[in-house]
Design an enzyme around this catalytic site. Structure first.
Site, PDB file in Angstrom:
ATOM      1  N   GLY A 199      17.338  32.961 -28.994  1.00  0.00           N
ATOM      2  CA  GLY A 199      18.075  32.163 -30.200  1.00  0.00           C
ATOM      3  C   GLY A 199      17.374  32.712 -31.549  1.00  0.00           C
ATOM      4  O   GLY A 199      17.785  32.514 -32.535  1.00  0.00           O
TER       5      GLY A 199
ATOM      6  N   LYS B 284      10.846  -0.418  10.736  1.00  0.00           N
ATOM      7  CA  LYS B 284      11.665   0.252  11.478  1.00  0.00           C
ATOM      8  C   LYS B 284      11.223   1.847  11.265  1.00  0.00           C
ATOM      9  O   LYS B 284      11.131   2.373  12.316  1.00  0.00           O
ATOM     10  CB  LYS B 284      13.207   0.033  11.164  1.00  0.00           C
TER      11      LYS B 284
ATOM     12  N   PRO C 191      18.374   9.804   9.565  1.00  0.00           N
ATOM     13  CA  PRO C 191      17.768  11.165   9.127  1.00  0.00           C
ATOM     14  C   PRO C 191      16.379  11.277   8.936  1.00  0.00           C
ATOM     15  O   PRO C 191      15.776  12.363   9.318  1.00  0.00           O
ATOM     16  CB  PRO C 191      18.417  11.218   7.854  1.00  0.00           C
TER      17      PRO C 191
ATOM     18  N   CYS D  54      13.430  32.507 -28.265  1.00  0.00           N
ATOM     19  CA  CYS D  54      13.656  34.030 -27.759  1.00  0.00           C
ATOM     20  C   CYS D  54      14.873  34.720 -28.132  1.00  0.00           C
ATOM     21  O   CYS D  54      15.284  34.999 -29.305  1.00  0.00           O
ATOM     22  CB  CYS D  54      13.568  33.735 -26.401  1.00  0.00           C
TER      23      CYS D  54
ATOM     24  N   GLY E 152       8.745  18.451  -6.242  1.00  0.00           N
ATOM     25  CA  GLY E 152       7.980  19.183  -7.365  1.00  0.00           C
ATOM     26  C   GLY E 152       7.586  17.994  -8.093  1.00  0.00           C
ATOM     27  O   GLY E 152       6.195  17.903  -8.596  1.00  0.00           O
ATOM     28  N   LEU E 153       8.319  17.188  -8.840  1.00  0.00           N
ATOM     29  CA  LEU E 153       8.148  16.119  -9.480  1.00  0.00           C
ATOM     30  C   LEU E 153       7.229  15.195  -8.952  1.00  0.00           C
ATOM     31  O   LEU E 153       6.160  14.692  -9.588  1.00  0.00           O
ATOM     32  CB  LEU E 153       9.483  15.536  -9.841  1.00  0.00           C
TER      33      LEU E 153
ATOM     34  N   HIS F 233       8.312  31.265 -25.830  1.00  0.00           N
ATOM     35  CA  HIS F 233       9.052  30.347 -25.522  1.00  0.00           C
ATOM     36  C   HIS F 233       8.038  29.190 -25.597  1.00  0.00           C
ATOM     37  O   HIS F 233       7.294  28.966 -24.516  1.00  0.00           O
ATOM     38  CB  HIS F 233       9.412  30.546 -23.893  1.00  0.00           C
TER      39      HIS F 233
ATOM     40  N   GLU G 115       8.542  26.110 -25.282  1.00  0.00           N
ATOM     41  CA  GLU G 115       8.982  25.065 -24.205  1.00  0.00           C
ATOM     42  C   GLU G 115       7.947  25.190 -23.231  1.00  0.00           C
ATOM     43  O   GLU G 115       7.987  24.104 -22.415  1.00  0.00           O
ATOM     44  CB  GLU G 115      10.525  25.118 -23.782  1.00  0.00           C
TER      45      GLU G 115
HETATM   46  N1  GLN Z   1      17.508  39.073 -23.408  1.00  0.00           N
HETATM   47  C1  GLN Z   1      16.671  38.819 -24.384  1.00  0.00           C
HETATM   48  C2  GLN Z   1      15.209  39.888 -24.354  1.00  0.00           C
HETATM   49  O1  GLN Z   1      15.247  40.444 -23.159  1.00  0.00           O
HETATM   50  C3  GLN Z   1      15.868  37.510 -24.856  1.00  0.00           C
HETATM   51  C4  GLN Z   1      15.236  36.966 -23.436  1.00  0.00           C
HETATM   52  C5  GLN Z   1      14.926  35.532 -23.582  1.00  0.00           C
HETATM   53  O2  GLN Z   1      15.589  34.623 -24.202  1.00  0.00           O
HETATM   54  N2  GLN Z   1      14.056  35.203 -22.917  1.00  0.00           N
HETATM   55  O3  GLN Z   1      14.715  40.171 -25.206  1.00  0.00           O
END
Ligand code: GLN
Length: 535
Positions: free
Chosen positions: A383, A223, A190, A381, A18-19, A507, A509
């Site tokens: 968090g 080779k 291989p 999320c 993928g990278l 998210h 990220e």
């Molecule tokens: N489990 C939580 C929810 O469904 C948080 C989901 C998550 O962190 N992606 O809302």
């Protein structure tokens, strides 16, 4: 008509296909070519959304709400390709389409078979991904050559090579050259066998990318070339990088991989410019500062399970000229040993997304520690949901506050099931998924970090902030700084009486790049650096 590059893998899995596919995309884009990148996954799940992070690693979410393989995250971080639902197909999804067509009677009485019906469906999926205005479509075939499951995909790309003509298709095979320490030798067998297997299927690779720990000498290169029926110049070394995966495009460029591809595909391309990648790697090799960030989660043994989060933290570091020292803390250990013992001394704390009750009290204890000790806190999320529960318990006197996910019959579900989820029965592809607009409150930390009033961020959850508790929490100093446009869904929360405490229901990220760190990750790492300076 776009040209096609097909990337296959041999010998072992986890070689970084993928990278590598992403890095090939980086090089082609740096020469002014427009690209699409796509992945075919041979497993039978329709998508990875229902798989455990231990099995599969992170589930990567696209803007259009597809739950996809984490390699798509590499594609978005390494390239500007448009990544959508069409960018990832599994065997399950291909078969589902074919079976639905069969039920609708679309095969007009024919016997439905792997060849040609499944292979045609695969070829259609490959063509659809390259329908955008692109010069080159890169398609990675998941799995390892020799697997039973990947055969229909290999057959489909073999057919495409034949149909489109050899100057329009480039087969790149990524393989491993193991080094036997005891005898001090590199082993090419291989790779010979893996290429032999591909040739049995009817695919002659045009380029061989060799993952290796040691430099491949001229003898070995000749080779490999001889046995694999490839010119020695097309045997490329992809040696392990020391500092960062962002070195991979540079390593491949040094050996002229982009030029070999451009020549093979008879394309016109501009001059390569990867100076931005060189600059990033330069920062990572020689950082001005270091800062320690703790991540409290529960899938930490498997590095791939929070892939985009680790990468985004690195990006936040790059944007601040800093290298991060990461402390991975298991949430259940926090439950047993206490936050003080495991988290003391860190300059920032992050609680990422997650599902299920296990470890949740440890995450809540970690949030409490960060809030009370005024350590920068970033919640993603789950968090954010943990931060809400913690605040309700400690600052609003709601001692049984919890999420309905963990205490379905609890008295105070400050986090509750979303209305849109109440009728949902099926597990696959039914969460709140994909990008939604978020309005930012003026003067908030979020608005300052983004430098915008409206942002679009990606979601993957079923639960949300319960508005019945909004007034009580806000009165106690909990700031709701980002909401859906109608104001009903809480998307960002922050605390004022704290150096940096911010958490998102979405998210972030999934939208950070090494070349453009996500504003919230950049701001979080900056806050951690400031904290490090203060302490
Ligand atoms: N489990 C939580 C929810 O469904 C948080 C989901 C998550 O962190 N992606 O809302």
């Amino acid at each position: 008509m776009p040209k096609h590059i097909f990337v296959t893998g041999g010998v072992v899995s986890s070689l970084g296909k993928g990278l590598t596919s992403g890095a090939v995309g980086t090089l082609l884009e740096s020469r002014g070519l427009r690209i699409a990148v796509q992945k075919m996954d041979p497993y039978i799940n329709v998508d990875p959304g229902t798989m455990s992070p231990f099995q599969h690693g992170e589930v990567y979410v696209t803007d259009d709400g597809a739950e996809t393989d984490l390699d798509l995250g590499h594609y978005e971080r390494f390239t500007n390709a448009k990544i959508t639902r069409e960018s990832n197909y599994t065997t399950g999804r291909i078969y589902l389409n074919v079976i639905q067509k069969e039920r609708r009677g679309e095969y007009l009485g024919k016997t439905v078979q792997v060849v040609p019906h499944i292979t045609n469906e695969i070829k259609d999926a490959i063509r659809r991904a390259s329908l955008q205005e692109v010069d080159v479509a890169i398609t990675e075939i998941g799995g390892t050559v020799g697997d039973i499951e990947s055969l229909p995909f290999l057959e489909a790309i073999r057919q495409m090579g034949w149909e489109l003509g050899r100057e329009n298709v480039c087969f790149v095979h990524l393989t491993l050259i193991p080094y036997l320490r005891a005898s001090g030798e590199m082993k090419t067998k291989p790779t010979q066998h893996s290429v032999g297997k591909l040739r049995e299927i009817g695919i002659q690779p045009d380029m061989l990318l060799c993952r290796t720990e040691q430099h491949i000498g001229e003898d070995e290169r000749s080779k490999i070339a001889l046995f694999c029926n490839i010119a020695p110049s097309h045997v490329i070394e992809e040696k392990d990088v020391d500092t960062s995966i962002y070195e991979v495009p540079i390593v491949l460029a040094q050996q002229g991989l982009d030029e070999l591809i451009v020549q093979h595909l008879h394309m016109q391309a501009g001059k390569r410019d990867i100076s931005v990648w060189e600059r990033i790697v330069g920062i990572l090799k020689d950082p001005q500062r270091t800062v320690e960030i703790a991540v409290v989660g529960k899938y930490l043994e498997v590095t791939d399970s929070y892939k985009s989060m680790w990468e985004s933290l690195t990006h936040g570091g790059i944007a601040n000229g800093a290298k991060l020292k990461l402390r991975k803390v298991n949430a259940q250990d926090v439950e047993k040993q206490g936050a003080e013992k495991l988290l003391s001394g860190v300059h920032g704390l992050l609680v990422p997304g997650g599902f299920g009750e296990r470890g949740v009290e440890g995450k809540i204890a970690a949030v409490k520690f960060a809030r009370e000790k005024k350590i920068p806190y970033f919640g993603l999320c789950l968090g954010m949901q943990c931060a809400t529960i913690e605040y309700a318990r400690s600052q609003c006197g709601i001692k049984d506050a919890n999420s309905a996910e963990f205490a379905p019959d609890g008295p105070d579900s400050v986090i509750c099931l979303m209305d849109s989820q109440k009728q949902v029965v099926d597990k696959g592809g039914t969460m709140r998924l994909g990008a939604f607009p978020c309005h930012l409150q003026k003067g908030s930390r979020a608005q300052q970090a983004y430098g915008a009033d409206v942002v679009h961020e990606r979601h993957r959850h079923r639960y949300e902030f319960n508005n019945a508790y909004r007034a009580v929490l806000e009165k106690a100093g909990f700031r709701i700084s980002g909401t859906s446009p109608d104001g009903k869904l809480v998307e960002i929360i922050e605390l004022e009486d704290h150096p940096w405490f911010l958490a998102t229901q979405f998210h972030p990220e999934f939208k950070s790049k090494p070349t453009a760190a996500h504003p919230l990750f950049r701001a979080f790492v900056k806050a951690a650096l400031d904290h490090a300076e203060r302490t």
